[in-house]
Design a protein around this motif. Structure first.
Motif, short mmCIF file in Angstrom:
data_model
loop_
_atom_site.label_atom_id
_atom_site.label_comp_id
_atom_site.label_asym_id
_atom_site.label_seq_id
_atom_site.Cartn_x
_atom_site.Cartn_y
_atom_site.Cartn_z
N ARG A 156 4.94 7.08 -5.86
CA ARG A 156 4.31 6.11 -6.78
C ARG A 156 2.81 6.03 -6.52
O ARG A 156 2.01 6.04 -7.45
CB ARG A 156 4.96 4.73 -6.62
N ARG A 157 2.42 5.97 -5.25
CA ARG A 157 1.00 5.88 -4.91
C ARG A 157 0.23 7.12 -5.37
O ARG A 157 -0.89 7.01 -5.85
CB ARG A 157 0.82 5.71 -3.39
N LEU A 158 0.82 8.29 -5.17
CA LEU A 158 0.14 9.53 -5.55
C LEU A 158 -0.04 9.61 -7.07
O LEU A 158 -1.05 10.13 -7.55
CB LEU A 158 0.91 10.75 -5.03
N ALA A 159 0.92 9.09 -7.80
CA ALA A 159 0.80 9.06 -9.26
C ALA A 159 -0.31 8.08 -9.67
O ALA A 159 -1.14 8.38 -10.53
CB ALA A 159 2.13 8.65 -9.89
N GLU A 160 -0.33 6.91 -9.01
CA GLU A 160 -1.29 5.87 -9.38
C GLU A 160 -2.71 6.19 -8.92
O GLU A 160 -3.67 6.05 -9.67
CB GLU A 160 -0.86 4.51 -8.79
N SER A 161 -2.86 6.65 -7.67
CA SER A 161 -4.21 6.80 -7.11
C SER A 161 -4.82 8.18 -7.37
O SER A 161 -6.03 8.31 -7.47
CB SER A 161 -4.19 6.53 -5.60
N ARG A 162 -3.98 9.21 -7.48
CA ARG A 162 -4.52 10.57 -7.64
C ARG A 162 -4.10 11.24 -8.95
O ARG A 162 -4.47 12.37 -9.20
CB ARG A 162 -4.10 11.46 -6.46
N GLY A 163 -3.30 10.52 -9.73
CA GLY A 163 -2.88 11.07 -11.02
C GLY A 163 -1.97 12.27 -10.91
O GLY A 163 -1.88 13.08 -11.83
N MET A 164 -1.27 12.40 -9.77
CA MET A 164 -0.38 13.56 -9.59
C MET A 164 0.93 13.36 -10.35
O MET A 164 1.46 12.24 -10.41
CB MET A 164 -0.04 13.74 -8.10
N SER A 165 1.45 14.44 -10.89
CA SER A 165 2.79 14.40 -11.46
C SER A 165 3.79 14.32 -10.30
O SER A 165 3.46 14.67 -9.16
CB SER A 165 3.06 15.66 -12.28
N ALA A 166 5.01 13.89 -10.61
CA ALA A 166 6.03 13.80 -9.57
C ALA A 166 6.28 15.17 -8.96
O ALA A 166 6.45 15.30 -7.74
CB ALA A 166 7.33 13.23 -10.15
N GLU A 167 6.26 16.21 -9.79
CA GLU A 167 6.50 17.58 -9.30
C GLU A 167 5.40 18.02 -8.34
O GLU A 167 5.67 18.58 -7.27
CB GLU A 167 6.57 18.53 -10.50
N GLU A 168 4.14 17.74 -8.72
CA GLU A 168 3.01 18.11 -7.88
C GLU A 168 3.05 17.35 -6.55
O GLU A 168 2.84 17.92 -5.48
CB GLU A 168 1.70 17.78 -8.63
N ALA A 169 3.35 16.05 -6.64
CA ALA A 169 3.41 15.22 -5.43
C ALA A 169 4.52 15.70 -4.50
O ALA A 169 4.33 15.79 -3.28
CB ALA A 169 3.62 13.75 -5.81
N ARG A 170 5.67 16.02 -5.07
CA ARG A 170 6.79 16.50 -4.24
C ARG A 170 6.45 17.84 -3.57
O ARG A 170 6.83 18.08 -2.42
CB ARG A 170 8.06 16.65 -5.09
N ALA A 171 5.72 18.70 -4.28
CA ALA A 171 5.32 19.98 -3.70
C ALA A 171 4.41 19.76 -2.50
O ALA A 171 4.55 20.41 -1.46
CB ALA A 171 4.62 20.85 -4.75
N ARG A 172 3.46 18.83 -2.63
CA ARG A 172 2.57 18.51 -1.51
C ARG A 172 3.35 17.93 -0.35
O ARG A 172 3.12 18.27 0.82
CB ARG A 172 1.47 17.52 -1.95
N MET A 173 4.27 17.03 -0.66
CA MET A 173 5.07 16.39 0.39
C MET A 173 5.95 17.41 1.11
O MET A 173 6.09 17.37 2.33
CB MET A 173 5.91 15.25 -0.20
N SER A 174 6.53 18.35 0.36
CA SER A 174 7.44 19.32 0.98
C SER A 174 6.68 20.35 1.81
O SER A 174 7.26 21.03 2.66
CB SER A 174 8.31 20.01 -0.07
N ALA A 175 5.36 20.46 1.60
CA ALA A 175 4.53 21.37 2.39
C ALA A 175 4.19 20.76 3.75
O ALA A 175 3.63 21.43 4.61
CB ALA A 175 3.25 21.72 1.64
N GLN A 176 4.52 19.48 3.91
CA GLN A 176 4.23 18.78 5.17
C GLN A 176 5.52 18.56 5.95
O GLN A 176 6.62 18.83 5.47
CB GLN A 176 3.57 17.43 4.88
#
Length: 200
Positions: free
Chosen positions: A139-159
């Protein structure tokens, strides 16, 4: 001097905590800032990135085109490892220079997004993990950085996973609540860190 490692997954609020600690008097070594510095125009770091990934990762002004590079490395673990092999040693060297200038009683906070992934936890006297549930971070990544859920999940899964980060933690700051609740936790943490630094 007390050497502290601070980490947290993307969207956890780690940067908020690092800024709050700096405002209280910590010497902040921000790996994200240093990672930009070591690949700034004119550096050997940028030359190494271009040699590895080609001129397509350069912006028209000669600086690094981060979105273009990100599109390559977040989709391919091998390419990400190649980038990390260029950036991480340079960031570590610069971090060591800053830490070496700290005085007795200082609290040095190393803000390292990939602290767990790069196996650096044992280099610090205290490891602080800022933790938030995955759905809160999305939710924060969508609100603060305008990321799509798919993009945010990709970043999260890389960590690293939450579990991997929590396993490395000496102190966990829970950032599922309000900014005021987080500030109160930072206050308590700062008091503990100051006491440990003074006793060191």
């Amino acid at each position: 001097m007390l050497n502290v490692g601070l980490t947290g997954g993307i969207g956890s609020g780690k940067s908020t905590v690092s800024q709050a600690l700096a405002a209280r008097g910590a010497i902040l070594i921000d790996s994200d800032v240093l990672a930009r510095e070591v690949v700034a125009p004119g550096t050997d770091g940028l030359a190494a990135v271009v040699a590895e990934f080609g001129a397509a990762v350069l912006a028209p002004d000669g600086s690094l085109d981060r979105p273009a590079l990100g599109a390559v490395v977040f989709a391919d673990e091998t390419r990400r490892a190649a980038l990390n092999a260029i950036v991480h040693p340079r960031v570590r060297a610069r971090s060591a220079e800053i830490a070496a200038a700290a005085g007795p009683g200082d609290v040095v906070v190393n803000d390292i997004p990939l602290l767990v992934e790069t196996g650096l936890a044992d280099r610090f006297e205290v490891v602080v993990v800022v933790d938030a549930a995955d759905e809160v971070r999305l939710r924060r990544l969508a609100e603060s950085r305008g990321m799509s859920a798919e993009e945010a999940r990709a970043r999260m899964s890389a960590q690293a996973t939450r579990e991997e980060r929590l396993a490395a933690a000496d102190v966990v700051l829970d950032n599922n609540g309000t900014p005021e609740e987080l500030e109160a936790q930072v206050d308590r943490l700062w008091k503990q860190l100051r006491e440990r630094a003074a006793a060191a």
